[in-house]
Design an enzyme around this catalytic site. Structure first.
Site, PDB file in Angstrom:
ATOM      1  N   LYS A 118       0.865  -1.193   0.000  1.00 37.53           N
ATOM      2  CA  LYS A 118       0.000   0.000   0.000  1.00 37.53           C
ATOM      3  C   LYS A 118       0.895   1.235   0.000  1.00 37.53           C
ATOM      4  O   LYS A 118       1.913   1.266   0.710  1.00 37.53           O
ATOM      5  CB  LYS A 118      -0.919  -0.038   1.224  1.00 37.53           C
ATOM      6  CG  LYS A 118      -1.987   1.043   1.243  1.00 37.53           C
ATOM      7  CD  LYS A 118      -2.925   0.889   2.447  1.00 37.53           C
ATOM      8  CE  LYS A 118      -3.992   1.971   2.485  1.00 37.53           C
ATOM      9  NZ  LYS A 118      -4.893   1.840   3.643  1.00 37.53           N
ATOM     10  N   SER A 153      -9.792   2.268   2.567  1.00 36.65           N
ATOM     11  CA  SER A 153      -8.842   2.944   1.707  1.00 36.65           C
ATOM     12  C   SER A 153      -7.859   2.007   0.997  1.00 36.65           C
ATOM     13  O   SER A 153      -7.251   2.407   0.014  1.00 36.65           O
ATOM     14  CB  SER A 153      -8.050   3.960   2.518  1.00 36.65           C
ATOM     15  OG  SER A 153      -7.245   3.297   3.484  1.00 36.65           O
ATOM     16  N   SER A 210     -10.235   0.097   6.759  1.00 40.75           N
ATOM     17  CA  SER A 210      -9.564   0.228   5.466  1.00 40.75           C
ATOM     18  C   SER A 210      -8.954  -1.053   4.900  1.00 40.75           C
ATOM     19  O   SER A 210      -8.549  -1.077   3.735  1.00 40.75           O
ATOM     20  CB  SER A 210      -8.480   1.305   5.545  1.00 40.75           C
ATOM     21  OG  SER A 210      -9.067   2.576   5.463  1.00 40.75           O
TER      22      SER A 210
END
Ligand SMILES: [Zn+2]
Lengths: 480, 483
Positions: free
Chosen positions: A73, A148, A172
């Protein structure tokens, strides 16, 4: 090769069945083929990935993740690799250090292929808040993958990597995992080092695994969990062997089903899938216990005060002085701050910084921040009470399946409500996992969320694995 | 005639702690390095990094609290103080808000009239900011540089109660604070290098009033002199405002040391809202009673107590005791010399005379002598036993300073023939010779000027290169002249 699980890849590399290099080449090829449609990646480091694979092949030591391609990420620092948090303000920033969790995965033989898209600074539930454009859900590219950690969930769901790092602050990891039909786990706060994870809300942030199978998630978490001297909030507690009892089943397990997790806004398709999932667990020997977590509905309010408060402070360092974006022209120091930050941050990030700054201000602190901390305590108390009666709590991860890109983009409150079932776990510091639980009539994935008490990752993984063994939803892959 | 005013002063003093490394990272805590050479991702505030508390700094903060008679908190925590400035890399300072390490202490100051206790509100631990450099070279106007070597250096902030009533008391408080902090070895307290910095709050009221007047705060006073001058100036400014029918505005000021006046930095409306909240990257710290007790036990004796002890127990003159305890290292040297078997007064004489002279002349620190005490004591004993003269002693002292402790004093004396000559037989020939060579001085003596003998003693000393025992020489001369 792209259909192999991480443990299959690892076992094959160890046995000499294939080389790490072949594995990574196949996955890089897959990324090149499908990512233009999905936009899971902000940066693909093909050369670095091949070099890392060659090092694994050349090395005599074949670690826990030997030769397994991993997506990172883009809010996790990787030495020399652009790390932007999907924000213009960090454009061009290349950290001189690796996040501890990433470093541990690398030491275990993982092959990092690139950085995945996210909502800017992890603030969002759809990956639409990325300064570099949204990611798309592989099950329906007109829909959002959730967020996210949307890019990471997409990477795993679309067979671009078998594993991906996510970070969870209010859901997330779990929510995009649910919306993309993959496994995602948020560990107990303190289980994984936050060193090198670009902070959003420090008291909530936690790195966790995204994988196609529960076993892969367990194996991945095993590789990077544990105390880190560089993170004072990481726990010194021993990390158990997560794969040891993975197949032990759920006989005798008490599974709590809180009524608050099935509110009016729950999609009927989601409801049906979760009801079916609970029946599977029951059939496997678990006892279902009806229960209540009375403060669940206040979670969103508390979360959207605490997280922005911490964010307003964490994001103060992006001031255009030492790194990142600085406005081209400005009139004095204050104007440089104002212009650099206004240009560098997207709308949602600016909204949360303002919200947090306001809530911490003199005269408002008691009414907002302090009150939110009290609610946080009540939510934790709810869970502490629950553990007296149940071992695991089950429900949907998200009340709705993947929504259309743009559908909620202009309605922040509707977007915030997506997090209603995921924010309470980070507020209480407890672990949670989302495991694929079938599909709605529109062929959109549904996630079953399991929550457990602090440090009960092994129990959650075992429960999720038991359910997965019966259903095998993970074997279905999106048509691309 | 105007009524008298009472000045009310409270001080906030920031002191850099003498640690090896910074408060939350492994960078060296050092003054004077090239800009931005003592930095790392943590003290630069790069994305994703986390602070880890330096335990040595925490122990020193507790030591400061214990030395100032504070209550040490069982559990303490850090908070973020949020504001923007280019020398503050993270956009917040890690400090302590509602649970400081230490509270409720006091410091005794000595004033001409009587000693006085000044209350200490709190002593908390926090990180320092970096420094801005504004070059004044041509073409660089409007450009500032940032040096972050100092960013993250551990500080304690010591906040006093508004207990001081004059600039002189403020000055005495600072002096006492500096003395004690140096003594317990937590800081250099060097204002020039910025390791001790002072902000002052001042207000005035009529004597007997319970209520405090409106205060102003003067920031960054960088010398003791500035503190006293700025406070006197500010108190007078308050008085003239009120006497002129005006009201003092609550503002933050700086002291312009050249113009000798205070200048407004910001008004009350412009005051920062620091938005304090608990630092989520650090855990609470426990300081149990045993830990605090260990620090208390290891605390060096306070200067005033040591001074008293030197006078009462060792019988030193008050002046000697004052000089010795005025510099902790000097006192340590004195103690070490006594440990080598010197009587207090003898040890004191050697420190006061030879050590201080050498320190002044050669601009060296008292610690230069720390590893030379064995030989200095040996030398002092020989002078006491009159085996060598005082003058020779001074020469050997200089020799000791330039040689390692392994060089033998006895061997040196033997080699250089420096032993004092007290043997009458050896001196008689020289005495006769001196009398023969100085008929005029001899005539003076014989015509009734007994002091003339001193000139002859001087001649004997010259002939023996200072090795003669002066009193033996004098006795011999008198004997020879009388017959
Ligand atoms: Zn540093």
């Amino acid at each position: 090769m792209i259909d192999l699980t991480a443990s299959e890849i690892r076992d094959g590399v160890r046995a000499g069945k294939w080389k790490a290099r072949e594995v990574v080449d196949a996955h890089l090829e897959r990324i090149a083929a499908v990512d233009p449609k999905l936009h899971a990646y902000l940066h693909v480091d093909a050369d670095g990935a091949r070099a890392a694979a060659d090092r694994v092949d050349a090395s005599g030591v074949k670690g826990l993740l030997a030769g397994v391609p991993v997506a990172v990420k883009d809010n996790m620092c990787q030495r020399g690799i652009p790390t932007t948090c999907a924000s213009k303000i960090l454009e061009g920033f290349r950290p001189p250090y690796d996040a501890t969790a990433l470093l541990r995965a690398l030491a275990a033989g993982a092959v990092p292929v690139g950085h995945t898209n996210l909502d800017e600074f992890a603030m969002g539930s759809s990956t639409e808040n990325s300064a570099y454009g949204p990611s798309r859900n592989p099950w329906d590219p007109t829909r959002a993958p959730g967020g996210s950690s949307g890019g990471s969930a997409v990477s795993v769901a679309a067979r671009m990597t078998p594993l991906a790092f996510g970070s969870d602050t209010g859901g997330s990891i779990r929510q995009p995992a649910a919306l993309c039909g993959v496994v995602g786990m948020k560990p107990t706060y303190g289980r994984v080092s936050r060193y090198g994870l670009v902070a959003f809300a420090s008291s909530l942030d936690q790195i966790g695994p995204i994988a196609r199978t529960v076993r892969d998630a367990a194996m991945f978490l095993q590789a990077f969990a544990g105390h880190d001297a560089l993170d004072s909030t990481s726990a010194p507690a021993e990390v158990p062997d997560y794969e040891k009892d993975l197949e032990a089943g759920v006989k005798g397990l008490r599974v709590g089903v809180p009524k608050e997790f099935f509110g009016a806004g729950t999609d009927p398709g989601v409801r049906a899938a979760i009801d079916a999932a609970l029946k599977v667990l029951q059939k496997q020997g678990a006892t279902l216990v009806e229960m209540s977590l009375p403060h669940t509905d206040y979670g969103i309010a508390a979360y959207y005060v605490i997280a922005p408060c911490e964010a307003s402070s964490n994001l103060a360092r992006y001031d255009g002085v030492r790194f990142g974006h600085r406005a081209k022209s400005f009139d004095g120091l204050i104007d440089m701050y104002r212009k650099s930050r206004t240009e560098g941050f997207g709308e949602e990030v600016r909204r949360r910084i303002l919200l947090g700054t306001f809530a911490l201000s003199s005269g408002y602190y008691e009414a907002y921040y302090k009150k939110a901390l009290q609610v946080r305590r009540l939510i934790k108390n709810d869970f502490d009470e629950a553990w007296k009666k149940v071992d695991v709590i089950a429900g949907p991860t998200s009340p709705i399946p993947a929504f259309k890109i743009g559908e909620k983009a202009n309605d922040p409150i509707a977007m915030y409500l997506c997090d209603v079932l995921t924010v309470t776990a980070p507020l209480a510091g407890i672990p949670g996992i989302s495991v694929p639980a079938g599909f709605t009539e529109g062929n959109l994935p549904v996630g079953l969320q399991l929550l457990g008490k602090e440090w009960s990752e092994a129990t959650l993984l075992r429960t999720a694995r038991s359910y997965e063994r019966e259903t095998e939803f993970w074997k279905r892959s999106p048509a691309l | 005639m105007s009524l008298p005013w009472e000045t009310v002063i409270g001080l906030e003093v920031h002191v850099q702690l003498k640690t090896r490394t910074k408060l939350f990272c492994g960078c060296a805590n050092k003054y004077g390095a090239d800009p931005n050479t003592l930095v790392c991702p943590i003290c630069l505030g790069l994305p994703g990094v986390l602070p880890v508390l330096n335990r040595q700094a925490f122990a020193l903060a507790v030591r400061a609290g214990v030395a100032l008679g504070c209550e040490v908190a069982n559990v303490t925590k850090f908070d973020r103080k949020n504001y923007y400035y280019p020398d503050l890399p993270k956009g917040y300072q890690i400090s302590q808000y509602d649970r400081p390490v230490n509270r409720k202490g006091r410091l005794e100051i000595s004033m001409p009239a009587a000693n006085k206790n000044i209350g200490i509100t709190r002593v908390h631990l926090e990180e320092d900011a970096g420094k801005l450099i504004h070059p004044d070279t041509e073409g660089s106007s409007g450009v500032s540089f940032v040096d972050l070597n100092r960013a993250g250096v551990p500080l304690v902030e010591i906040v006093s109660e508004p207990d001081m009533r004059s600039p002189d008391e403020a000055h005495a408080y600072l002096a006492a604070l500096k003395e004690i902090l140096q003594y317990v070895d937590i800081s250099d307290c060097d204002m020039e290098k910025g390791s001790l910095r002072c902000d002052a709050n001042v207000s005035i009221r009529r004597p007997g009033d319970d209520k405090l007047g409106v205060k102003t705060e003067i920031k960054n006073l960088n010398s003791f002199k500035s503190v006293a001058k700025a406070l006197a100036y500010e108190a007078a400014r308050h008085a003239s405002i009120i006497e002129g029918g005006g009201k003092v505005q609550q503002v933050t000021l700086t002291w312009d040391a050249i113009a000798e006046k205070t200048v407004v930095l910001r008004s009350k409306e412009e005051a920062h809202d620091y938005r304090y909240f608990p630092e989520p990257d650090l855990v609470h710290i426990q300081a149990d009673a045993a830990f605090v007790e260990r620090i208390r036990q290891a605390l060096p004796e306070k200067p005033a107590a040591r001074r008293d002890r030197y006078v009462k127990e060792l019988g030193l003159p008050a002046y000697d005791a004052g000089v010795l305890t005025g510099d902790k290292e000097l006192a340590a040297l004195f103690d070490k010399l006594r440990g080598e078997g010197l009587a207090p007064k003898v040890a004191s004489n050697w420190v006061m005379k030879h050590v201080l002279a050498a320190m002044n002349e050669k601009k060296i620190a008292a610690t230069t002598f720390t590893d030379k005490t064995r030989r200095i004591a040996e030398l002092a004993k020989k002078v006491e036993a009159k085996q060598i003269t005082g003058q020779t002693g001074a020469e050997i002292f200089a020799w000791i300073l330039g040689t390692p402790e392994t060089a033998s004093v006895d061997e040196h004396i033997l080699k250089q023939g420096l032993a004092q000559v007290s043997d009458a037989g050896a001196l008689e020939a020289i005495v006769r010779d001196v009398i023969a060579k100085n008929p005029k001085v001899v005539a003076d003596y014989k015509s009734g000027k007994p002091s003339a003998v001193q000139a002859l003693v001087g001649q004997v000393m010259r002939e023996t290169k200072g090795k003669a025992n002066a009193s033996v020489a004098k006795d011999l001369l008198v004997k020879a002249l009388e017959c």
